[in-house]
Design a protein around this motif. Structure first.
Motif, PDB file in Angstrom:
ATOM      1  N   LEU A 325      14.684 -32.215 -33.693  1.00 23.02           N
ATOM      2  CA  LEU A 325      14.553 -30.807 -33.302  1.00 23.02           C
ATOM      3  C   LEU A 325      13.913 -30.676 -31.926  1.00 23.02           C
ATOM      4  CD1 LEU A 325      13.388 -29.206 -36.680  1.00 23.02           C
ATOM      5  CD2 LEU A 325      15.589 -28.856 -35.524  1.00 23.02           C
ATOM      6  N   ALA A 326      12.927 -31.557 -31.666  1.00 25.49           N
ATOM      7  CA  ALA A 326      12.260 -31.537 -30.358  1.00 25.49           C
ATOM      8  C   ALA A 326      13.262 -31.860 -29.255  1.00 25.49           C
ATOM      9  CB  ALA A 326      11.109 -32.538 -30.347  1.00 25.49           C
ATOM     10  N   LYS A 327      14.125 -32.842 -29.508  1.00 27.71           N
ATOM     11  CA  LYS A 327      15.134 -33.212 -28.510  1.00 27.71           C
ATOM     12  C   LYS A 327      16.080 -32.040 -28.235  1.00 27.71           C
ATOM     13  CE  LYS A 327      15.361 -38.242 -29.209  1.00 27.71           C
ATOM     14  NZ  LYS A 327      16.205 -39.362 -29.670  1.00 27.71           N
ATOM     15  N   GLN A 328      16.455 -31.312 -29.290  1.00 28.66           N
ATOM     16  CA  GLN A 328      17.335 -30.150 -29.118  1.00 28.66           C
ATOM     17  C   GLN A 328      16.681 -29.105 -28.211  1.00 28.66           C
ATOM     18  OE1 GLN A 328      18.298 -28.749 -33.043  1.00 28.66           O
ATOM     19  NE2 GLN A 328      19.582 -30.525 -33.552  1.00 28.66           N
ATOM     20  N   LYS A 329      15.370 -28.874 -28.449  1.00 29.88           N
ATOM     21  CA  LYS A 329      14.625 -27.911 -27.638  1.00 29.88           C
ATOM     22  C   LYS A 329      14.589 -28.357 -26.176  1.00 29.88           C
ATOM     23  CE  LYS A 329      12.890 -24.338 -29.837  1.00 29.88           C
ATOM     24  NZ  LYS A 329      13.064 -22.966 -29.296  1.00 29.88           N
ATOM     25  N   ILE A 330      14.332 -29.677 -25.959  1.00 29.50           N
ATOM     26  CA  ILE A 330      14.241 -30.219 -24.596  1.00 29.50           C
ATOM     27  C   ILE A 330      15.591 -30.076 -23.891  1.00 29.50           C
ATOM     28  CG2 ILE A 330      13.916 -32.345 -23.254  1.00 29.50           C
ATOM     29  CD1 ILE A 330      11.915 -33.148 -25.588  1.00 29.50           C
ATOM     30  N   GLU A 331      16.670 -30.361 -24.608  1.00 33.79           N
ATOM     31  CA  GLU A 331      18.002 -30.246 -24.010  1.00 33.79           C
ATOM     32  C   GLU A 331      18.314 -28.796 -23.646  1.00 33.79           C
ATOM     33  OE1 GLU A 331      20.336 -32.223 -26.955  1.00 33.79           O
ATOM     34  OE2 GLU A 331      19.501 -34.195 -26.435  1.00 33.79           O
ATOM     35  N   GLU A 332      17.805 -27.859 -24.451  1.00 38.21           N
ATOM     36  CA  GLU A 332      17.962 -26.438 -24.121  1.00 38.21           C
ATOM     37  C   GLU A 332      17.224 -26.115 -22.816  1.00 38.21           C
ATOM     38  OE1 GLU A 332      16.583 -24.104 -27.397  1.00 38.21           O
ATOM     39  OE2 GLU A 332      18.059 -24.916 -28.818  1.00 38.21           O
ATOM     40  N   VAL A 333      16.037 -26.692 -22.668  1.00 41.21           N
ATOM     41  CA  VAL A 333      15.241 -26.460 -21.451  1.00 41.21           C
ATOM     42  C   VAL A 333      15.970 -27.036 -20.238  1.00 41.21           C
ATOM     43  CG1 VAL A 333      13.063 -26.969 -20.269  1.00 41.21           C
ATOM     44  CG2 VAL A 333      13.046 -26.413 -22.700  1.00 41.21           C
ATOM     45  N   ILE A 334      16.583 -28.228 -20.403  1.00 41.42           N
ATOM     46  CA  ILE A 334      17.310 -28.863 -19.292  1.00 41.42           C
ATOM     47  C   ILE A 334      18.493 -27.995 -18.874  1.00 41.42           C
ATOM     48  CG2 ILE A 334      18.712 -30.863 -18.622  1.00 41.42           C
ATOM     49  CD1 ILE A 334      16.896 -32.549 -20.522  1.00 41.42           C
ATOM     50  N   ILE A 335      19.214 -27.490 -19.860  1.00 35.24           N
ATOM     51  CA  ILE A 335      20.347 -26.592 -19.565  1.00 35.24           C
ATOM     52  C   ILE A 335      19.847 -25.347 -18.830  1.00 35.24           C
ATOM     53  CG2 ILE A 335      22.095 -25.091 -20.609  1.00 35.24           C
ATOM     54  CD1 ILE A 335      22.276 -27.267 -22.882  1.00 35.24           C
ATOM     55  N   GLY A 336      18.745 -24.780 -19.344  1.00 35.53           N
ATOM     56  CA  GLY A 336      18.160 -23.602 -18.703  1.00 35.53           C
ATOM     57  C   GLY A 336      17.728 -23.881 -17.272  1.00 35.53           C
ATOM     58  N   HIS A 337      17.262 -25.100 -17.019  1.00 35.40           N
ATOM     59  CA  HIS A 337      16.795 -25.484 -15.683  1.00 35.40           C
ATOM     60  C   HIS A 337      17.926 -25.364 -14.659  1.00 35.40           C
ATOM     61  CE1 HIS A 337      14.139 -27.570 -12.860  1.00 35.40           C
ATOM     62  NE2 HIS A 337      15.189 -28.315 -12.498  1.00 35.40           N
ATOM     63  N   TYR A 338      19.139 -25.653 -15.091  1.00 33.82           N
ATOM     64  CA  TYR A 338      20.273 -25.616 -14.163  1.00 33.82           C
ATOM     65  C   TYR A 338      21.106 -24.332 -14.296  1.00 33.82           C
ATOM     66  CZ  TYR A 338      19.142 -30.412 -13.045  1.00 33.82           C
ATOM     67  OH  TYR A 338      18.476 -31.534 -12.605  1.00 33.82           O
ATOM     68  N   THR A 339      20.606 -23.386 -15.110  1.00 31.76           N
ATOM     69  CA  THR A 339      21.314 -22.102 -15.254  1.00 31.76           C
ATOM     70  C   THR A 339      20.399 -20.920 -14.952  1.00 31.76           C
ATOM     71  OG1 THR A 339      20.834 -22.125 -17.637  1.00 31.76           O
ATOM     72  CG2 THR A 339      22.990 -22.974 -16.934  1.00 31.76           C
ATOM     73  N   GLY A 340      19.419 -21.175 -14.108  1.00 29.84           N
ATOM     74  CA  GLY A 340      18.556 -20.086 -13.637  1.00 29.84           C
ATOM     75  C   GLY A 340      17.375 -19.748 -14.514  1.00 29.84           C
ATOM     76  N   LYS A 341      17.055 -20.573 -15.491  1.00 31.53           N
ATOM     77  CA  LYS A 341      15.898 -20.306 -16.366  1.00 31.53           C
ATOM     78  C   LYS A 341      14.868 -21.432 -16.231  1.00 31.53           C
ATOM     79  CE  LYS A 341      18.611 -17.778 -19.820  1.00 31.53           C
ATOM     80  NZ  LYS A 341      19.065 -17.764 -21.235  1.00 31.53           N
ATOM     81  N   GLN A 342      14.480 -21.706 -14.991  1.00 33.85           N
ATOM     82  CA  GLN A 342      13.538 -22.807 -14.741  1.00 33.85           C
ATOM     83  C   GLN A 342      12.142 -22.479 -15.256  1.00 33.85           C
ATOM     84  OE1 GLN A 342      15.480 -21.563 -12.290  1.00 33.85           O
ATOM     85  NE2 GLN A 342      16.632 -23.242 -11.329  1.00 33.85           N
ATOM     86  N   LEU A 343      11.477 -23.510 -15.674  1.00 30.29           N
ATOM     87  CA  LEU A 343      10.062 -23.387 -16.038  1.00 30.29           C
ATOM     88  C   LEU A 343       9.238 -23.244 -14.771  1.00 30.29           C
ATOM     89  CD1 LEU A 343       9.716 -26.260 -18.690  1.00 30.29           C
ATOM     90  CD2 LEU A 343       9.975 -23.830 -19.148  1.00 30.29           C
TER      91      LEU A 343
END
Length: 842
Positions: A325-343
């Protein structure tokens, strides 16, 4: 009257100067103290009302002044004076009034002062740790609040302050009393109360006190207090504390959800919500915690810090071993990083830390492929071609994983990327080194070690970000040496250990490294041809010299005990001794090792065995220096080695004096060797003290013939030339020969031969009569021995006959016919003792 006026002036001056910040609190207290004492001294037997009121005011303020600077003991006397003055004032006022209304007015007037005095006394005894007296004073004040309602707020805050102080000192029982009093007093008059916010604050601290005092025993009281606090004033701190108490009490998820619901509409910061979620999850309330966490984003939709929620979610999924589940969350963050939702940068850094920690955990468990998976997540946030020191560290970590997986090409590529980002990092050089060792590229490995050694001397500034401490260079060099040894690459290991020995601060590690170096280099020397040995032998000498230097410095090292130093010194001195013996074909190296063995032994206790070793080292070093001196071509080189030999001998003599006190050394030849070596060194240095040295030798009753003969020989060995000493030594030797019970004719003949030669040089005709007479006596001695034995060598008899005859001929040529006849006659006397040669010379 004048004193009273001065006291009042001083008091007023103190007030004005303090208001103008001219004097500090302590100076003000001292000046008030003086003024108040002066006023008390001026008090009459029946002071007027104004004077009493002034005394009350001054005594109270003086006492309060001492309280404010933390000197409660000094305040007591003034507060007692103030109390007496209040009673005196009340008595005086009553005396002048019989009407009940007037009496009530006076009482109300006096009670204000009484309340102040009592509250100050409460502060004083509290500061001095007297809980009972403080409680009594506060109770009297509390009883007066009905008549003085305006003082409700003051007394409530005073009790709160007492509660805070006792809580900080962990006196929970007292703290709970004072906080309860504060809350009760605050309720007494709503008009003059401290307000709901303050009351809630008091109750929250009271709940905290019960919670920390004994949660199991006072749980109900803590819960009651926090519920009251939240009724008074809803506050995030009250909400958080209530959840905390419920969790501690083991309340059901339903009760906790109810508590959370109470605060649904309360304004709370994102960090506060995250801390609440963290509290729930840390207490194992996963269902409640994750539900609460999921509700948080709705409340902060417009916040740029939403990434914090995701991070906390990932963190707790990992803690609860929900890695997928943690990996799924991290992959969501990576996708967000390249789609305008950077941390935000701070959140992204925190995510990198989480990813690296997880990778490191897998690395420690030797799950290198899984570690790479987590490192690759981190790489995903970097853009191609980005230069960053953290990226360099990341690539180095990945290279380590690839090496463990035997994927050398991928490791080389990762290190190449690390070099691009951070080429001057000692860590990067270490990664290069590991690959070179794995590929058995000795030259590249040595080159990497040299670079590491240079960087260890002066770490680059940017590496502070990677927490490079002063031991990092040493630790990496130590690891480099270990890796080289594990891979049978001794040359590389030697180079790493050489740099390591220069940088190690820890004495135990340093001497371990030096031991390893010596062993490795010895093995290398043994396997080499003689031609290649010199350089490596010099390296061993360098290691031993460094050992001597570090042993001398180790006296300031607290973690390196005297016993440790002795053990190390023994090991290295024995190695130096063995090497000296082993390299006997190289005199200079042999001498250097003996000298080092002596120097290292100076760190050992001076027992008999060590003293003998020291004496032997120095004697051997001196003997080698003397031998080298005989072979040197130039006078300056001779002077250097002979002087060096003399230094060794002087030290050796001191050691020998001490050593002789430890036992019987009658048969030890050290005295003779010291004499002969010192004589040779001083004679060849043309030392003016040589004759003084020999004076003591002539007086020795036990001196041996052989010693005298050697002294005679050395006295005439170039560059020395001391014919007088030579002659004296030979005369003493001849006399000792004559005293023998059985004369050794061969040895006697050689000794006498030398004596006659030095006394009667060949070719000289004009000789002093005394000299001729002295030499004549030597010939007579020889004739005496020849006549008494058949063992006298015939060639020596022939030589004696010839020298005597030739001396006569020389005398004849200068017209000394009588002397000539005598000497020729002497020669004829030897003719009779010739054997087979007699007929040839008759």
């Amino acid at each position: 009257l004048q004193v009273e006026e001065s006291a009042i002036s001083l008091w007023n001056w103190t007030v004005t100067k303090h208001m103008g910040a001219v004097i500090g609190d302590e100076q003000r207290a001292k000046l008030r103290f003086v003024a108040c004492r002066l006023i008390c001294l001026c008090e009459g037997s029946d002071p007027p009302e104004g004077t009493i009121r002034r005394q009350i005011l001054m005594s109270m303020k003086t006492g309060k002044g001492w309280l404010d600077i933390g000197k409660a003991g000094l305040a007591d006397g003034f507060l007692e004076n103030a109390m007496h003055s209040v009673e005196k004032l009340y008595a005086q006022l009553r005396k002048g009034s019989e009407d009940e209304t007037d009496i009530q007015v006076h009482r109300a007037d006096v009670e204000k002062s009484l309340f102040k005095v009592l509250s100050y006394q409460a502060e004083s005894v509290f500061a001095q740790g007297d809980f009972q007296k403080a409680m009594m004073c506060v109770q009297r004040c509390k009883d007066m609040l009905m008549k003085l309602p305006k003082e409700t707020c003051y007394l409530s805050i005073l009790c709160y302050n007492f509660g805070v102080e006792t809580y900080e000192r962990k006196r929970y029982e007292q703290s709970s009393f004072w906080l309860s009093q504060s809350y009760d007093i605050g309720k007494m008059d709503m008009k003059y109360s401290v307000g709901k916010e303050m009351q809630a604050k008091v109750l929250r601290l009271l709940a905290t006190t019960y919670f920390e005092w004994d949660c199991s025993l006072y749980l109900d009281k803590a819960l009651k207090a926090i519920n009251l606090a939240n009724q008074e004033n809803l506050h995030p701190a009250g909400f958080f504390l209530k959840v905390k108490i419920l969790l501690k009490s083991g309340a059901s998820d339903e009760d906790i959800n109810s508590a959370l619901a109470e605060f649904t509409h309360l304004e709370m910061s994102l960090d506060f919500c995250l801390n609440t979620a963290k509290l729930l999850l840390e207490h194992g309330r996963e269902s409640v915690g994750f539900d609460f966490l999921k509700s948080v984003p709705e409340r902060f939709e417009s916040s740029p810090d939403l990434g914090k929620i995701t991070l906390l979610h990932i963190e707790f999924l990992l803690q609860n071993k929900r890695e997928l589940l943690a990996k799924q969350k991290i992959e969501e963050v990576i996708i967000g990083h390249y789609t305008g939702k950077q941390l935000l940068p701070e959140a992204l850094n925190q995510l990198h830390i989480i990813l690296w920690d997880r990778a490191a955990k897998h690395y420690e468990e030797k799950s290198y492929s899984e570690a790479l998976h987590w490192y690759n997540y981190s790489v995903s946030f970097y853009t191609p071609g980005q230069i960053d020191q953290n990226l360099a560290k990341l690539q180095r970590n990945m290279a380590s994983c690839y090496l463990h997986l035997k994927q050398v090409d991928k490791a080389k590529e990762a290190v190449k990327q690390a070099e691009r980002c951070d080429p001057n990092s000692i860590f990067t050089k270490f990664s290069v080194y590991k690959i070179a060792v794995m590929e058995k590229d000795t030259d590249k490995a040595v080159e990497a070690v040299i670079e590491m050694g240079k960087l260890a001397e002066k770490p680059s500034e940017h590496e502070d970000k990677l927490r490079v401490d002063k031991n990092t260079g040493s630790n990496l060099l130590s690891l480099a040496a270990q890796i080289a040894l594990e891979n049978d690459q001794q040359i590389v290991a030697i180079k790493a250990l050489e740099y390591l020995s220069e940088h190690l601060q820890d004495c135990r590690q340093l001497f371990a490294a030096l031991k390893c170096l010596v062993r490795l280099m010895l093995a290398k020397v043994m396997a080499e041809n003689a031609e290649k040995r010199d350089e490596d032998i010099n390296s061993i000498l360098t290691y031993l010299n460094l050992t001597h230097k570090k042993l001398a410095e180790s006296f300031t090292e607290q973690n390196f005990t005297g016993d440790m130093r002795i053990l190390e010194a023994h090991w290295f001195r024995k190695v130096a001794w063995n090497l000296a013996v082993q390299f006997k074909d190289s005199p200079e190296k042999m001498r250097d090792f003996f000298v080092l063995s002596f120097k290292l032994s100076q760190f050992c206790p001076s027992d008999k065995a060590v003293l003998i070793a020291q004496k032997t080292c120095l004697l051997m070093a001196a003997a080698i220096d003397l031998e080298l001196g005989r072979q040197q071509a130039t006078p300056s080189e001779q002077t250097e080695v002979f002087s060096q030999a003399l230094q060794h001998l002087q030290t050796c003599k001191e050691i020998w004096k001490v050593l002789k006190l430890t036992g019987d050394f009658a048969k030890d030849p050290t005295d003779t060797l010291l004499l002969l070596y010192e004589f040779e060194a001083r004679s060849k240095l043309n030392d003016p003290t040589l004759h003084n040295l020999m004076e003591s030798v002539w007086e020795q009753p036990q001196i041996e013939i052989k010693t005298l003969e050697i002294i005679a020989s050395l006295a005439m060995e170039p560059p020395a030339r001391y014919p007088v000493l030579c002659k004296k030594a030979l005369k003493s030797a001849v006399n000792l020969h004559r005293k023998q019970a059985v004369i050794d004719a061969v040895k006697f003949s050689k000794c006498l031969h030398s004596l006659i030669n030095i006394s009667l040089p060949t070719g000289l005709t004009d000789l002093d009569t005394c000299v001729l007479q002295e030499v004549w006596d030597y010939f007579e001695d020889a004739l005496s021995v020849v006549s008494s034995t058949d063992a006298y060598p015939e060639m020596e008899i022939l030589w004696l006959m010839t020298r005597a005859w030739n001396t006569g001929i020389f005398q004849y040529t200068v017209g000394k016919y009588k002397e000539a006849e005598q000497w020729c006659g002497l020669g004829m006397r030897f003719l009779n003792h010739l054997g087979s040669l007699k007929k040839s010379y008759e």
